[in-house]
Design an enzyme around this catalytic site. Structure first.
Site, short mmCIF file in Angstrom:
data_model
loop_
_atom_site.label_atom_id
_atom_site.label_comp_id
_atom_site.label_asym_id
_atom_site.label_seq_id
_atom_site.Cartn_x
_atom_site.Cartn_y
_atom_site.Cartn_z
N ARG A 174 0.91 -1.35 0.09
CA ARG A 174 0.13 0.01 0.14
C ARG A 174 0.94 1.04 0.02
O ARG A 174 0.68 2.27 -0.76
CB ARG A 174 -1.06 -0.10 1.22
N TYR B 271 -16.69 16.43 -15.25
CA TYR B 271 -17.16 14.89 -15.44
C TYR B 271 -18.18 14.83 -14.35
O TYR B 271 -18.07 15.08 -13.18
CB TYR B 271 -15.86 14.15 -15.22
N ASP C 67 -7.70 18.34 -14.24
CA ASP C 67 -7.89 17.10 -14.76
C ASP C 67 -7.52 17.23 -16.50
O ASP C 67 -8.13 17.75 -17.12
CB ASP C 67 -9.36 16.82 -14.68
N LYS D 150 -9.08 5.85 -19.80
CA LYS D 150 -9.36 6.28 -20.74
C LYS D 150 -7.96 6.39 -21.60
O LYS D 150 -7.55 5.25 -21.94
CB LYS D 150 -9.92 7.84 -20.75
C1 LIG Z 1 -13.68 8.96 -16.58
C2 LIG Z 1 -13.26 10.24 -16.02
C3 LIG Z 1 -13.14 10.35 -14.63
C4 LIG Z 1 -13.15 9.24 -13.56
O1 LIG Z 1 -12.29 8.38 -13.59
P1 LIG Z 1 -12.75 6.86 -13.39
O2 LIG Z 1 -11.50 6.01 -13.96
O3 LIG Z 1 -13.65 6.38 -14.17
O4 LIG Z 1 -12.82 6.63 -12.06
C5 LIG Z 1 -12.60 11.56 -14.18
N1 LIG Z 1 -12.39 12.63 -15.04
C6 LIG Z 1 -12.76 12.85 -16.39
C7 LIG Z 1 -12.56 13.70 -17.27
C8 LIG Z 1 -12.98 11.42 -16.86
O5 LIG Z 1 -13.27 11.12 -18.20
#
Ligand SMILES: *Cc1c(COP(=O)(O)O)cnc(C)c1O
Length: 377
Positions: free
Chosen positions: A46, A98, A170, A195
């Site tokens: 961890r 998001y 982000d 993604k």
């Molecule tokens: C999918 C997404 C998230 C969340 O991520 P997960 O891996 O699904 O928990 C956060 N920000 C953006 C822009 C996203 O497309």
């Protein structure tokens, strides 16, 4: 080192003890200590794991930061970043953020008195108006999901610096291949690595990079305390995905251009949202801060019924949430990714029931165009 080289040679290369060219999957929870407190840098997975560490070093290099962290999902990464704040702190956040991030701050973190104001961060004046005495950070997505709105990273970071606020970005949509927010003054950059970074629809993961040792210590304390870490197998898969991030992003962008040319000429398609279009509101700002436009685009077909019909008739576009994969994905944000946002608020934002979002993949562009042409009939 240039970007494409860094994707292959950044971070930690290979395994010193065997000469293996890849960092192995260290499927291990604990580490033998030679004497009490005497160990080789790892005590418990961890706290730290060599495969995860290799990924954390790699994303750190790719974003040009000081320290990287890998989490079990994008949301675990975002939650951990918000754990830097305390009750009664206030954060200014992009309004069409998001859906999961909106849900986290408005339905979970609000219970801990972490307060958020949503503003259109593509307007620096709107950001300035939202500041309060207890504001601690500005959190933006650029481009946003699904309207591809663009926030000026330099102007926002300047305002954050002037007011001693953390600036958090982000960077999921642009990826470190096209955009490095830290170059423009961001303090923390995070990703849903589920993604483009993973890129193959086979891993759920999140990554964070910070720009100082101090933030690095704080976030490592949180990562170890809260425990939302990424496992070694998934860490390995992300390192593997990152090796082809450059070629994937280049090809996805080429495909996107071709699909957009087709959509622009189609009579049923209204309002195409893509930062690469010169008439897109954020085009100039995006061009200033990123080297590519990516593979996310949205367009309006006018009604929920038409959107449903289109989705029912495509064969190469997979009807699914998520984005950034090798396969092209299609969705109706109002019914899927953004369903957790109340309808009135969605409409305020422009996320209509006829809005279709596409994540372009690596199929032959001609097949994608034929598929859309057939479905639009
Ligand atoms: C999918 C997404 C998230 C969340 O991520 P997960 O891996 O699904 O928990 C956060 N920000 C953006 C822009 C996203 O497309």
């Amino acid at each position: 080192m240039r970007k494409k080289t860094m994707l292959i040679h950044g971070g930690i290369e290979g395994d010193e003890s065997t000469g293996a060219v890849n960092v192995p999957i260290y499927q291990v929870s604990t580490y033998k200590q030679e004497a009490v407190g005497k160990h080789k840098g790892y005590e418990y997975s961890r706290t730290g794991n060599p495969t995860r560490h290799a990924l954390e070093e790699l994303i750190k290099d790719l974003e040009g930061g000081v320290r990287g962290f890998a989490f079990g999902s994008g949301m675990a990464a975002i939650t951990s970043v918000f754990m830097l704040f305390s009750a009664n702190d206030h954060v200014i956040m992009t309004d069409d953020v998001y859906g999961g991030s909106y849900r986290l701050v408005s339905k979970v973190l609000n219970r801990f008195n972490i307060e958020t104001t949503f503003v259109d961060t593509s307007s620096i004046d709107e950001i300035k108006k939202a500041i309060q005495p207890n504001t601690k950070a500005i959190y933006v997505e650029t481009p946003t999901n699904p309207l591809l709105k663009v926030t000026d990273l330099e102007a926002t970071s300047q305002f954050a610096k002037d007011n001693e606020l953390l600036f958090i970005v982000d960077n999921t949509f642009s990826t470190p291949y096209w955009q490095n927010p830290m170059k423009h003054g961001a303090d923390i950059v995070l990703h849903s690595a589920t993604k483009y970074i993973g890129g193959h629809s086979d891993v759920v993961a999140g990554l964070v990079v910070v720009n100082s040792n101090e933030l690095g210590e704080e976030l490592h304390f949180i990562q170890n305390s809260v425990g939302g870490i990424l496992g070694p197998q998934d860490s390995y898969l992300l390192i593997r995905g990152i090796k082809t991030l450059g070629v994937r992003m280049e090809e996805i962008e080429e495909n996107s251009k071709k699909v957009i040319e087709f959509l622009q000429a189609h009579p049923l398609v209204q309002n195409i949202y893509y930062p690469g279009l010169t008439n897109h509101p954020g085009h100039d700002v995006h061009t200033k801060q990123a080297t590519g436009f990516g593979g996310m685009l949205s367009f309006d077909v006018g009604s929920e019924a038409k959107a449903a019909q289109l989705l029912a008739n495509v064969k190469y576009f997979t009807l699914a949430e998520s984005l950034g994969a090798v396969e092209s994905l299609i969705s109706v944000p109002a019914k899927m990714t953004h369903a957790s946002i109340p309808k009135e608020r969605r409409e305020e934002l422009g996320i209509t029931d006829g809005l279709i979002r596409i994540s372009i993949g690596l199929e032959d562009a001609e097949d994608l165009i034929e598929d859309l042409a057939e479905a639009l009939k």
